[in-house]
Design a protein around this motif. Structure first.
Motif, mmCIF file in Angstrom:
data_model
loop_
_atom_site.group_PDB
_atom_site.id
_atom_site.type_symbol
_atom_site.label_atom_id
_atom_site.label_comp_id
_atom_site.label_asym_id
_atom_site.label_seq_id
_atom_site.Cartn_x
_atom_site.Cartn_y
_atom_site.Cartn_z
ATOM 1 N N ASN A 2 9.406 8.298 -1.384
ATOM 2 C CA ASN A 2 8.736 7.299 -0.558
ATOM 3 C C ASN A 2 8.568 5.973 -1.285
ATOM 4 O OD1 ASN A 2 8.518 8.854 1.703
ATOM 5 N ND2 ASN A 2 6.489 9.632 1.217
ATOM 6 N N LEU A 5 11.837 4.053 -0.817
ATOM 7 C CA LEU A 5 11.956 3.548 0.556
ATOM 8 C C LEU A 5 10.987 2.407 0.818
ATOM 9 C CD1 LEU A 5 12.329 6.897 2.517
ATOM 10 C CD2 LEU A 5 14.117 5.241 1.988
ATOM 11 N N SER A 9 12.018 -1.369 1.838
ATOM 12 C CA SER A 9 11.467 -1.956 3.062
ATOM 13 C C SER A 9 10.832 -3.309 2.768
ATOM 14 C CB SER A 9 10.432 -1.019 3.670
ATOM 15 O OG SER A 9 11.028 0.181 4.079
ATOM 16 N N ALA A 68 11.168 -5.492 10.932
ATOM 17 C CA ALA A 68 11.601 -4.119 10.650
ATOM 18 C C ALA A 68 11.156 -3.676 9.263
ATOM 19 C CB ALA A 68 13.120 -4.014 10.784
ATOM 20 N N GLY A 69 11.279 -4.546 8.282
ATOM 21 C CA GLY A 69 10.861 -4.204 6.928
ATOM 22 C C GLY A 69 9.362 -3.998 6.838
ATOM 23 N N TYR A 71 7.284 -3.208 9.330
ATOM 24 C CA TYR A 71 6.893 -2.028 10.104
ATOM 25 C C TYR A 71 7.251 -0.736 9.379
ATOM 26 C CZ TYR A 71 6.387 1.200 14.002
ATOM 27 O OH TYR A 71 6.027 2.253 14.804
ATOM 28 N N SER A 72 8.458 -0.674 8.813
ATOM 29 C CA SER A 72 8.846 0.545 8.096
ATOM 30 C C SER A 72 8.021 0.716 6.819
ATOM 31 C CB SER A 72 10.340 0.550 7.783
ATOM 32 O OG SER A 72 10.669 -0.540 6.961
ATOM 33 N N LEU A 75 4.756 2.193 7.965
ATOM 34 C CA LEU A 75 4.879 3.617 8.284
ATOM 35 C C LEU A 75 4.995 4.467 7.023
ATOM 36 C CD1 LEU A 75 7.285 3.614 11.368
ATOM 37 C CD2 LEU A 75 4.807 3.972 11.336
ATOM 38 N N ILE A 76 5.768 4.019 6.064
ATOM 39 C CA ILE A 76 5.913 4.766 4.808
ATOM 40 C C ILE A 76 4.594 4.798 4.058
ATOM 41 C CG2 ILE A 76 7.057 4.736 2.555
ATOM 42 C CD1 ILE A 76 9.518 3.568 4.051
#
Length: 84
Positions: A2, A5, A9, A68-69, A71-72, A75-76
């Motif tokens: 994680n 990622l 992100s 997108a970056g 938001y992801s 979430l991560i």
């Protein structure tokens, strides 16, 4: 996993901000460069509108990268907080 990622992100969002920054600088500088080149060549007529670039697609892609970056990454981050 994680952490990797999350880093990519955030890197994606940072890349989007950098693209917006660079296109803003280019749109401000290119008419000045065009005027300097026109004065050196002394041909035709100068119009600053001829040197403004249309970067609508690039800017909209950069905004998408930021969204997108971000938001992801959110979430991560939330998934990592739930696992602890």
């Amino acid at each position: 996993m994680n952490n990797i990622l999350f880093f990519f992100s955030c890197l994606c969002a940072f890349f989007g901000v950098a693209v917006l920054f660079l296109t803003g600088i280019l749109n401000a500088v290119m008419p000045m460069v065009g005027k300097a080149v026109f004065q050196a060549a002394m041909s035709g007529s100068y119009s600053p509108d001829d040197y403004v670039m249309d970067v609508t697609f690039i800017n909209s892609s950069a905004v998408f990268l930021i969204g997108a970056g971000g938001y992801s990454a959110y979430l991560i981050y939330k998934k990592g907080m739930l696992e602890k």
